[in-house]
Structure formats: C-alpha cells, structure tokens
Design a protein around this motif. Structure first.
Motif, PDB file in Angstrom:
ATOM      1  N   CYS A  38       0.818  -1.213   0.000  1.00 39.14           N
ATOM      2  CA  CYS A  38       0.000   0.000   0.000  1.00 39.14           C
ATOM      3  C   CYS A  38       0.850   1.261   0.000  1.00 39.14           C
ATOM      4  O   CYS A  38       0.555   2.208  -0.706  1.00 39.14           O
ATOM      5  N   PHE A  39       1.893   1.290   0.816  1.00 42.05           N
ATOM      6  CA  PHE A  39       2.690   2.501   0.960  1.00 42.05           C
ATOM      7  C   PHE A  39       4.020   2.371   0.233  1.00 42.05           C
ATOM      8  O   PHE A  39       4.535   1.273   0.031  1.00 42.05           O
ATOM      9  N   ALA A  40       4.567   3.501  -0.121  1.00 39.43           N
ATOM     10  CA  ALA A  40       5.856   3.523  -0.814  1.00 39.43           C
ATOM     11  C   ALA A  40       6.961   3.025   0.118  1.00 39.43           C
ATOM     12  O   ALA A  40       6.898   3.208   1.322  1.00 39.43           O
ATOM     13  N   ASN A  41       7.963   2.420  -0.445  1.00 41.68           N
ATOM     14  CA  ASN A  41       9.132   1.979   0.297  1.00 41.68           C
ATOM     15  C   ASN A  41      10.129   3.125   0.326  1.00 41.68           C
ATOM     16  O   ASN A  41      10.378   3.767  -0.692  1.00 41.68           O
ATOM     17  N   ALA A  42      10.711   3.397   1.498  1.00 39.00           N
ATOM     18  CA  ALA A  42      11.697   4.471   1.600  1.00 39.00           C
ATOM     19  C   ALA A  42      12.909   4.209   0.704  1.00 39.00           C
ATOM     20  O   ALA A  42      13.580   5.136   0.263  1.00 39.00           O
ATOM     21  N   LEU A  43      13.190   2.931   0.414  1.00 31.66           N
ATOM     22  CA  LEU A  43      14.293   2.582  -0.481  1.00 31.66           C
ATOM     23  C   LEU A  43      13.760   2.537  -1.907  1.00 31.66           C
ATOM     24  O   LEU A  43      13.590   1.487  -2.510  1.00 31.66           O
ATOM     25  N   ARG A  44      13.475   3.724  -2.432  1.00 29.60           N
ATOM     26  CA  ARG A  44      12.876   3.850  -3.760  1.00 29.60           C
ATOM     27  C   ARG A  44      13.863   3.449  -4.847  1.00 29.60           C
ATOM     28  O   ARG A  44      15.061   3.622  -4.688  1.00 29.60           O
ATOM     29  N   PRO A  45      13.361   2.917  -5.974  1.00 33.11           N
ATOM     30  CA  PRO A  45      14.249   2.388  -7.016  1.00 33.11           C
ATOM     31  C   PRO A  45      14.814   3.465  -7.951  1.00 33.11           C
ATOM     32  O   PRO A  45      14.460   3.550  -9.115  1.00 33.11           O
ATOM     33  N   PHE A  46      15.721   4.291  -7.426  1.00 29.50           N
ATOM     34  CA  PHE A  46      16.379   5.304  -8.245  1.00 29.50           C
ATOM     35  C   PHE A  46      17.753   4.806  -8.653  1.00 29.50           C
ATOM     36  O   PHE A  46      18.361   3.986  -7.971  1.00 29.50           O
ATOM     37  N   VAL A  47      18.240   5.309  -9.774  1.00 26.11           N
ATOM     38  CA  VAL A  47      19.547   4.895 -10.273  1.00 26.11           C
ATOM     39  C   VAL A  47      20.260   6.107 -10.860  1.00 26.11           C
ATOM     40  O   VAL A  47      19.630   7.010 -11.406  1.00 26.11           O
ATOM     41  N   GLU A  66      22.861  11.728 -14.864  1.00 22.83           N
ATOM     42  CA  GLU A  66      21.423  11.561 -15.049  1.00 22.83           C
ATOM     43  C   GLU A  66      20.889  10.680 -13.922  1.00 22.83           C
ATOM     44  O   GLU A  66      21.448   9.618 -13.654  1.00 22.83           O
ATOM     45  N   ILE A  67      19.822  11.136 -13.287  1.00 16.16           N
ATOM     46  CA  ILE A  67      19.128  10.344 -12.275  1.00 16.16           C
ATOM     47  C   ILE A  67      17.836   9.852 -12.926  1.00 16.16           C
ATOM     48  O   ILE A  67      17.157  10.620 -13.605  1.00 16.16           O
ATOM     49  N   SER A  68      17.506   8.591 -12.717  1.00 16.84           N
ATOM     50  CA  SER A  68      16.232   8.083 -13.228  1.00 16.84           C
ATOM     51  C   SER A  68      15.669   7.079 -12.230  1.00 16.84           C
ATOM     52  O   SER A  68      16.329   6.700 -11.266  1.00 16.84           O
ATOM     53  N   THR A  69      14.443   6.658 -12.475  1.00 19.78           N
ATOM     54  CA  THR A  69      13.822   5.639 -11.643  1.00 19.78           C
ATOM     55  C   THR A  69      13.681   4.359 -12.458  1.00 19.78           C
ATOM     56  O   THR A  69      13.404   4.405 -13.653  1.00 19.78           O
ATOM     57  N   SER A  70      13.876   3.241 -11.786  1.00 21.12           N
ATOM     58  CA  SER A  70      13.756   1.954 -12.465  1.00 21.12           C
ATOM     59  C   SER A  70      12.485   1.231 -12.044  1.00 21.12           C
ATOM     60  O   SER A  70      12.300   0.075 -12.361  1.00 21.12           O
ATOM     61  N   GLY A  71      11.607   1.923 -11.325  1.00 25.32           N
ATOM     62  CA  GLY A  71      10.378   1.300 -10.855  1.00 25.32           C
ATOM     63  C   GLY A  71       9.156   2.113 -11.216  1.00 25.32           C
ATOM     64  O   GLY A  71       9.251   3.283 -11.585  1.00 25.32           O
ATOM     65  N   ALA A  72       8.008   1.490 -11.077  1.00 29.29           N
ATOM     66  CA  ALA A  72       6.735   2.153 -11.350  1.00 29.29           C
ATOM     67  C   ALA A  72       6.259   2.919 -10.118  1.00 29.29           C
ATOM     68  O   ALA A  72       6.763   2.707  -9.009  1.00 29.29           O
ATOM     69  N   ASN A  73       5.301   3.810 -10.309  1.00 32.10           N
ATOM     70  CA  ASN A  73       4.666   4.574  -9.236  1.00 32.10           C
ATOM     71  C   ASN A  73       5.655   5.371  -8.390  1.00 32.10           C
ATOM     72  O   ASN A  73       5.567   5.396  -7.168  1.00 32.10           O
ATOM     73  N   ARG A 109       8.985   5.810 -15.215  1.00 31.67           N
ATOM     74  CA  ARG A 109      10.172   4.957 -15.346  1.00 31.67           C
ATOM     75  C   ARG A 109      10.946   5.358 -16.601  1.00 31.67           C
ATOM     76  O   ARG A 109      10.368   5.559 -17.664  1.00 31.67           O
ATOM     77  N   GLY A 110      12.260   5.504 -16.465  1.00 32.34           N
ATOM     78  CA  GLY A 110      13.117   5.835 -17.597  1.00 32.34           C
ATOM     79  C   GLY A 110      13.297   7.320 -17.861  1.00 32.34           C
ATOM     80  O   GLY A 110      14.208   7.706 -18.574  1.00 32.34           O
ATOM     81  N   ARG A 111      12.445   8.184 -17.304  1.00 34.91           N
ATOM     82  CA  ARG A 111      12.623   9.627 -17.489  1.00 34.91           C
ATOM     83  C   ARG A 111      13.817  10.076 -16.649  1.00 34.91           C
ATOM     84  O   ARG A 111      13.948   9.703 -15.494  1.00 34.91           O
ATOM     85  N   GLY A 154      18.137   9.328   7.204  1.00 37.57           N
ATOM     86  CA  GLY A 154      18.672   9.304   5.849  1.00 37.57           C
ATOM     87  C   GLY A 154      18.886   7.887   5.344  1.00 37.57           C
ATOM     88  O   GLY A 154      19.277   7.000   6.095  1.00 37.57           O
ATOM     89  N   VAL A 155      18.590   7.682   4.059  1.00 38.13           N
ATOM     90  CA  VAL A 155      18.840   6.399   3.404  1.00 38.13           C
ATOM     91  C   VAL A 155      19.528   6.668   2.065  1.00 38.13           C
ATOM     92  O   VAL A 155      19.223   7.644   1.390  1.00 38.13           O
ATOM     93  N   VAL A 156      20.476   5.818   1.716  1.00 29.72           N
ATOM     94  CA  VAL A 156      21.156   5.924   0.422  1.00 29.72           C
ATOM     95  C   VAL A 156      20.311   5.169  -0.598  1.00 29.72           C
ATOM     96  O   VAL A 156      20.037   3.984  -0.437  1.00 29.72           O
ATOM     97  N   LEU A 157      19.902   5.873  -1.650  1.00 27.34           N
ATOM     98  CA  LEU A 157      19.047   5.287  -2.681  1.00 27.34           C
ATOM     99  C   LEU A 157      19.848   4.802  -3.885  1.00 27.34           C
ATOM    100  O   LEU A 157      19.429   3.875  -4.571  1.00 27.34           O
ATOM    101  N   ALA A 158      20.960   5.441  -4.166  1.00 23.47           N
ATOM    102  CA  ALA A 158      21.826   5.048  -5.286  1.00 23.47           C
ATOM    103  C   ALA A 158      23.221   5.580  -4.995  1.00 23.47           C
ATOM    104  O   ALA A 158      23.367   6.653  -4.403  1.00 23.47           O
TER     105      ALA A 158
END
Length: 195
Positions: A38-47, A66-73, A109-111, A154-158
């Motif tokens: 239901c809720f977003a994960n703090a470890l979001r799929p960014f690259v 370039e920063i992008s996301t590899s996940g939906a929503n 995703r991909g933007r 703080g969390v490291v996303l990428a």
C-alpha cells in the motif's frame, strides 16, 4: 496539497505539513502497521543512469549525471539530496535535487533528471534540470543520492564509486552507463546527456 499515492503528510514541530516518502501509520502503543503493497518503500528504485566527468578534451565543464527511476509509481520527491565527493573523500557538493514546482508529480520509469554545469545546453538553449555548484572529480570519487525514511532518517538510494580498480573513472568524452541487466556500470562513448 495532498500527498501523492503511497506517501503521507507529516506534521513538523513548527506546524507545517511535509510529504513523507514513506507513510508510518502508528498505533497507540507505538507500533508501525501497514497494508501490504500500500505505501511507498523508503528505499525507492532510483539509479544514477549515466555519469560523465569531462569533455573529450578533458575539461570538467562537460561533466554531467542523469538520475532516473527503475520502478513504477515513483514521484519527484522533495526529500532527495545529491552528494558528490572527490577521490580523497572531500565533499564537492551536497545539494537538494530541487524539483521546485514539479515536486510531488509522477516520475515515469526511464525519465531522466539531468544534473550538470551551466555550460550544458541543448540546441534550443535549454540547460540541465539542476545546475551543480562544482564539477565532478575526473580522477575518481563517489556520487550518492539520498532520501529519508518515515522516521526522517537518511537512506542511500543510489551510489557510484568511480576511479577505483573495480570501477575506473570514465575516459574524457565518455561516460559510465548503468547496465540494468548485468547490474553494473559500463563505459560508453560518446556521452548522451538527456534531461
């Protein structure tokens, strides 16, 4: 403003409401509960999709990332922070990604979100989405994207460490591009900055 789907509004000590990247429904005993998926994960799929440190002649003015996301929503969350260190570990910059008026909007995703120097321009004069305060170290360093979890920690996303035996720095005019299939960075030339 209503938070995007999967996020929540959190009241700060000064009475303002900020969007939290991770909702934290808390019971009267202090336990965190949530509905599955239901809720977003703090470890979001960014690259960090592509990183270049210099032009073909070696000038750092041509560097970008370039920063992008590899996940939906995913959304352009206002808590994202970009940090770069040089090959000695000294901080080059530590800045908010700075989505401005588009914060909270969907991030397909991909933007990509292009970060680089003020000298980067497309054919019609547009520059990067975020102008960094200083160029990356061409010899090596570390680039990391940070966010926060529901508790504000703080969390490291990428992260990309480059200029090491395991991951050499990109050659002048080239870049390191994330290969999602093999889950590693590969050298590419010429560069392809997109934002």
């Amino acid at each position: 403003r209503q938070p995007p789907p999967g996020r929540s509004a959190v009241r700060t000590s000064d009475g303002r409401h900020l969007v939290s990247p991770a909702a934290s429904p808390t019971t009267s005993t202090g336990g965190l509960v949530h509905a599955l998926d239901c809720f977003a994960n703090a470890l979001r799929p960014f690259v960090l999709q592509e990183v270049a440190t210099s032009c073909g002649g070696g000038e750092p003015a041509g560097g970008f990332l370039e920063i992008s996301t590899s996940g939906a929503n995913q959304f352009l969350d206002g808590d994202l922070q970009l940090r770069a260190r040089d090959h000695t570990g000294a901080v080059i910059f530590d800045v908010p990604v700075g989505f401005g008026t588009v914060a909270g909007e969907p991030w397909p995703r991909g933007r990509t979100w292009l970060v680089g120097g003020a000298t980067l321009h497309d054919p019609v004069g547009g520059g990067p989405d975020l102008v960094w305060p200083a160029p990356l170290d061409t010899a090596g360093g570390m680039i990391s994207l940070h966010g926060t979890d529901a508790a504000g920690a703080g969390v490291v996303l990428a992260q990309l460490d480059y200029g090491t035996p395991a991951q050499p720095a990109p050659l002048p005019g080239g870049s390191l591009v994330w290969d999602a299939f093999n889950r590693r960075y590969v050298f590419s030339s010429p560069t392809t900055p997109v934002g």
